[in-house]
Motif scaffolding. Structure first.
Motif, PDB file in Angstrom:
ATOM      1  N   PRO A  35       0.829  -1.204   0.000  1.00 15.02           N
ATOM      2  CA  PRO A  35       0.000   0.000   0.000  1.00 15.02           C
ATOM      3  C   PRO A  35       0.865   1.255   0.000  1.00 15.02           C
ATOM      4  O   PRO A  35       1.944   1.277   0.579  1.00 15.02           O
ATOM      5  CB  PRO A  35      -0.802  -0.114   1.294  1.00 15.02           C
ATOM      6  N   TYR A  36       0.382   2.280  -0.633  1.00 18.21           N
ATOM      7  CA  TYR A  36       1.137   3.508  -0.809  1.00 18.21           C
ATOM      8  C   TYR A  36       0.648   4.568   0.172  1.00 18.21           C
ATOM      9  O   TYR A  36      -0.549   4.744   0.375  1.00 18.21           O
ATOM     10  CB  TYR A  36       0.964   4.007  -2.243  1.00 18.21           C
ATOM     11  N   CYS A  37       1.570   5.278   0.798  1.00 15.86           N
ATOM     12  CA  CYS A  37       1.187   6.438   1.602  1.00 15.86           C
ATOM     13  C   CYS A  37       2.418   7.299   1.838  1.00 15.86           C
ATOM     14  O   CYS A  37       3.537   6.805   1.888  1.00 15.86           O
ATOM     15  CB  CYS A  37       0.566   6.034   2.942  1.00 15.86           C
ATOM     16  N   TRP A  38       2.189   8.607   1.958  1.00 10.53           N
ATOM     17  CA  TRP A  38       3.251   9.506   2.375  1.00 10.53           C
ATOM     18  C   TRP A  38       3.437   9.376   3.880  1.00 10.53           C
ATOM     19  O   TRP A  38       2.603   8.789   4.577  1.00 10.53           O
ATOM     20  CB  TRP A  38       2.915  10.944   2.005  1.00 10.53           C
ATOM     21  N   LEU A  39       4.514   9.929   4.394  1.00 11.06           N
ATOM     22  CA  LEU A  39       4.860   9.755   5.799  1.00 11.06           C
ATOM     23  C   LEU A  39       3.713  10.139   6.729  1.00 11.06           C
ATOM     24  O   LEU A  39       3.323   9.365   7.603  1.00 11.06           O
ATOM     25  CB  LEU A  39       6.116  10.567   6.131  1.00 11.06           C
ATOM     26  N   ALA A  40       3.153  11.346   6.561  1.00 11.25           N
ATOM     27  CA  ALA A  40       2.059  11.789   7.424  1.00 11.25           C
ATOM     28  C   ALA A  40       0.846  10.884   7.277  1.00 11.25           C
ATOM     29  O   ALA A  40       0.158  10.566   8.255  1.00 11.25           O
ATOM     30  CB  ALA A  40       1.686  13.236   7.106  1.00 11.25           C
ATOM     31  N   GLN A  41       0.595  10.433   6.055  1.00 13.67           N
ATOM     32  CA  GLN A  41      -0.540   9.545   5.821  1.00 13.67           C
ATOM     33  C   GLN A  41      -0.322   8.187   6.475  1.00 13.67           C
ATOM     34  O   GLN A  41      -1.252   7.591   7.032  1.00 13.67           O
ATOM     35  CB  GLN A  41      -0.767   9.375   4.323  1.00 13.67           C
ATOM     36  N   CYS A  42       0.915   7.694   6.401  1.00 14.40           N
ATOM     37  CA  CYS A  42       1.233   6.423   7.049  1.00 14.40           C
ATOM     38  C   CYS A  42       0.982   6.503   8.547  1.00 14.40           C
ATOM     39  O   CYS A  42       0.422   5.577   9.152  1.00 14.40           O
ATOM     40  CB  CYS A  42       2.689   6.055   6.807  1.00 14.40           C
ATOM     41  N   LEU A  43       1.411   7.594   9.168  1.00 14.93           N
ATOM     42  CA  LEU A  43       1.219   7.769  10.597  1.00 14.93           C
ATOM     43  C   LEU A  43      -0.264   7.816  10.942  1.00 14.93           C
ATOM     44  O   LEU A  43      -0.728   7.133  11.859  1.00 14.93           O
ATOM     45  CB  LEU A  43       1.914   9.046  11.065  1.00 14.93           C
ATOM     46  N   GLN A  44      -1.014   8.609  10.209  1.00 15.86           N
ATOM     47  CA  GLN A  44      -2.457   8.720  10.453  1.00 15.86           C
ATOM     48  C   GLN A  44      -3.164   7.396  10.225  1.00 15.86           C
ATOM     49  O   GLN A  44      -4.042   6.995  10.998  1.00 15.86           O
ATOM     50  CB  GLN A  44      -3.052   9.808   9.561  1.00 15.86           C
ATOM     51  N   GLN A  45      -2.771   6.722   9.154  1.00 13.64           N
ATOM     52  CA  GLN A  45      -3.385   5.442   8.836  1.00 13.64           C
ATOM     53  C   GLN A  45      -3.109   4.423   9.935  1.00 13.64           C
ATOM     54  O   GLN A  45      -3.998   3.677  10.359  1.00 13.64           O
ATOM     55  CB  GLN A  45      -2.850   4.917   7.506  1.00 13.64           C
ATOM     56  N   GLY A  46      -1.872   4.385  10.417  1.00  9.32           N
ATOM     57  CA  GLY A  46      -1.515   3.451  11.476  1.00  9.32           C
ATOM     58  C   GLY A  46      -2.277   3.711  12.759  1.00  9.32           C
ATOM     59  O   GLY A  46      -2.794   2.785  13.395  1.00  9.32           O
ATOM     60  N   GLU A  47      -2.371   4.979  13.161  1.00  7.97           N
ATOM     61  CA  GLU A  47      -3.079   5.322  14.389  1.00  7.97           C
ATOM     62  C   GLU A  47      -4.566   4.992  14.281  1.00  7.97           C
ATOM     63  O   GLU A  47      -5.179   4.484  15.226  1.00  7.97           O
ATOM     64  CB  GLU A  47      -2.887   6.807  14.708  1.00  7.97           C
ATOM     65  N   ARG A  48      -5.135   5.255  13.132  1.00  6.34           N
ATOM     66  CA  ARG A  48      -6.554   4.969  12.919  1.00  6.34           C
ATOM     67  C   ARG A  48      -6.828   3.454  12.975  1.00  6.34           C
ATOM     68  O   ARG A  48      -7.780   3.001  13.611  1.00  6.34           O
ATOM     69  CB  ARG A  48      -7.001   5.547  11.586  1.00  6.34           C
ATOM     70  N   THR A  49      -5.969   2.695  12.328  1.00  6.02           N
ATOM     71  CA  THR A  49      -6.146   1.244  12.322  1.00  6.02           C
ATOM     72  C   THR A  49      -5.935   0.664  13.710  1.00  6.02           C
ATOM     73  O   THR A  49      -6.673  -0.228  14.148  1.00  6.02           O
ATOM     74  CB  THR A  49      -5.170   0.590  11.329  1.00  6.02           C
ATOM     75  N   LEU A  50      -4.921   1.159  14.424  1.00  8.26           N
ATOM     76  CA  LEU A  50      -4.661   0.678  15.777  1.00  8.26           C
ATOM     77  C   LEU A  50      -5.865   0.942  16.678  1.00  8.26           C
ATOM     78  O   LEU A  50      -6.241   0.092  17.494  1.00  8.26           O
ATOM     79  CB  LEU A  50      -3.419   1.361  16.350  1.00  8.26           C
ATOM     80  N   LYS A  51      -6.474   2.089  16.538  1.00 10.99           N
ATOM     81  CA  LYS A  51      -7.655   2.414  17.336  1.00 10.99           C
ATOM     82  C   LYS A  51      -8.766   1.396  17.078  1.00 10.99           C
ATOM     83  O   LYS A  51      -9.450   0.949  18.013  1.00 10.99           O
ATOM     84  CB  LYS A  51      -8.132   3.834  17.011  1.00 10.99           C
ATOM     85  N   ASN A  52      -8.954   1.039  15.834  1.00  9.22           N
ATOM     86  CA  ASN A  52      -9.980   0.040  15.491  1.00  9.22           C
ATOM     87  C   ASN A  52      -9.656  -1.321  16.100  1.00  9.22           C
ATOM     88  O   ASN A  52     -10.539  -2.015  16.619  1.00  9.22           O
ATOM     89  CB  ASN A  52     -10.098  -0.087  13.972  1.00  9.22           C
TER      90      ASN A  52
END
Length: 327
Positions: free
Chosen positions: A52-69
């Motif tokens: 999956p593709y993401c920029w650094l800020a997007q990777c961080l946001q994506q990770g935090e969002r998924t971890l919350k779930n």
């Protein structure tokens, strides 16, 4: 020749996207391989490795969002801890070869090993979980060993160009427990592969003396661009003399005492075993914990350490997305 890297992971305690900004891209080999620091997370390689593709800020946001779930549905995986203090005999069962990323369903056993056909199903389940939660470029495991009993949950052997993964099937029957175990082992693969260490250029008398960082007898001296070199210099130089003097690695009682003294510095008691285990344990907490906002403790700084590497932030987002999908 590279020495054998054998990591007895979680010896007494079981604690239990891609793409970085062009400004921080590194010069790495073009062929995807677990031995490369970030080759699998660069723009030109995305099509090759199907990440999956993401920029650094997007990777961080994506990770935090998924971890919350994940935490909402399954709780805090990093706190899924089982403590083993047992005199059980370590018993080898069988091992399975892999070929082109697939597990050979024919077990290779010794006459001294206690093997039966149900272990094929167990090996397949472990292999499927490994491939589901670990990013594809890092699936290169040549052998999967099954064992039971003893006081450790898993291990990784790395020798030259080969990787072997061993799993204690008695201590990893729960999927959450096994997931944190495998992520810990993945941390070893990332931090102790051949690219992370110098060539074996030392004589036996010079090795530890001349190494500017923690010298691991199995894998030699980490190079100055390695994760372990930086981790050691930030977190271990002040306590290593005491750690060596007290021989913490060799005693359960000393390990417990050392952890109690420096509880604010370690994410788990097992992390006191060595810098090698500390970085793998901290990596597991990095994956399954929110990004620290309060860095007053050293153990929170250890988790934050991995955020200094954009490729690891991308890997975190990828692993969490895979775990959420699998669960």
């Amino acid at each position: 020749m590279k020495k054998l890297v054998m990591l007895l992971s979680l010896l007494l305690f079981l604690p239990a996207c891609s793409l970085i900004d062009e400004a921080v891209q590194r010069n790495v080999a073009s062929e995807p391989s677990y031995r490369s620091l970030s080759a699998n997370y660069l723009k030109e390689d995305v099509a090759k490795v199907d990440l999956p593709y993401c920029w650094l800020a997007q990777c961080l946001q994506q990770g935090e969002r998924t971890l919350k779930n994940i935490r909402k549905s399954h709780g805090n995986l990093s706190e899924h801890v089982t403590i083993y203090r047992t005199n059980e005999k370590h018993e080898e069962l069988a091992y399975f070869m892999t070929e082109e990323g697939k597990l050979n369903n024919i077990a290779i056993e010794s006459e001294h090993w206690n093997y039966n056909s149900k272990h094929e199903r167990t090996a397949t389940a472990i292999w499927d979980l490994w491939n589901d939660i670990i990013p594809a470029p890092y699936h290169q495991v040549d052998k999967l060993y099954l064992f039971q009993g003893g006081d450790f949950a898993a291990y990784v052997n790395m020798y030259n160009m080969r990787v072997e993964l061993g799993v204690n099937i008695k201590h990893n029957q729960d999927q959450k427990q096994l997931t944190t175990t495998l992520v810990h082992e993945f941390g070893h693969i990332l931090t102790l592969n051949q690219e992370q260490f110098t060539e074996d250029r030392y004589t036996s008398d010079q090795q530890e003396l001349e190494c500017p960082a923690y010298f691991d007898e199995w894998s030699d001296c980490p190079n100055q661009e390695s994760y372990l070199y930086s981790f050691y210099n930030k977190f271990w130089k002040k306590i290593e003399t005491e750690w060596k003097k007290k021989k913490i690695e060799t005693s359960e009682a000393r390990q417990t005492a050392f952890y109690n003294k420096y509880r604010s510095q370690f994410v788990s008691e097992y992390a006191t075993t060595s810098p090698v285990e500390d970085i793998a344990e901290s990596f597991q907490y990095f994956i399954f914990s929110p990004k620290p906002t309060n860095l007053s403790s050293i153990k929170s700084q250890k988790i934050a350490f991995f955020y200094e590497y954009p490729e690891l932030v991308a890997i975190r987002a990828d692993v969490l997305a895979r775990v959420e999908k699998r669960f």
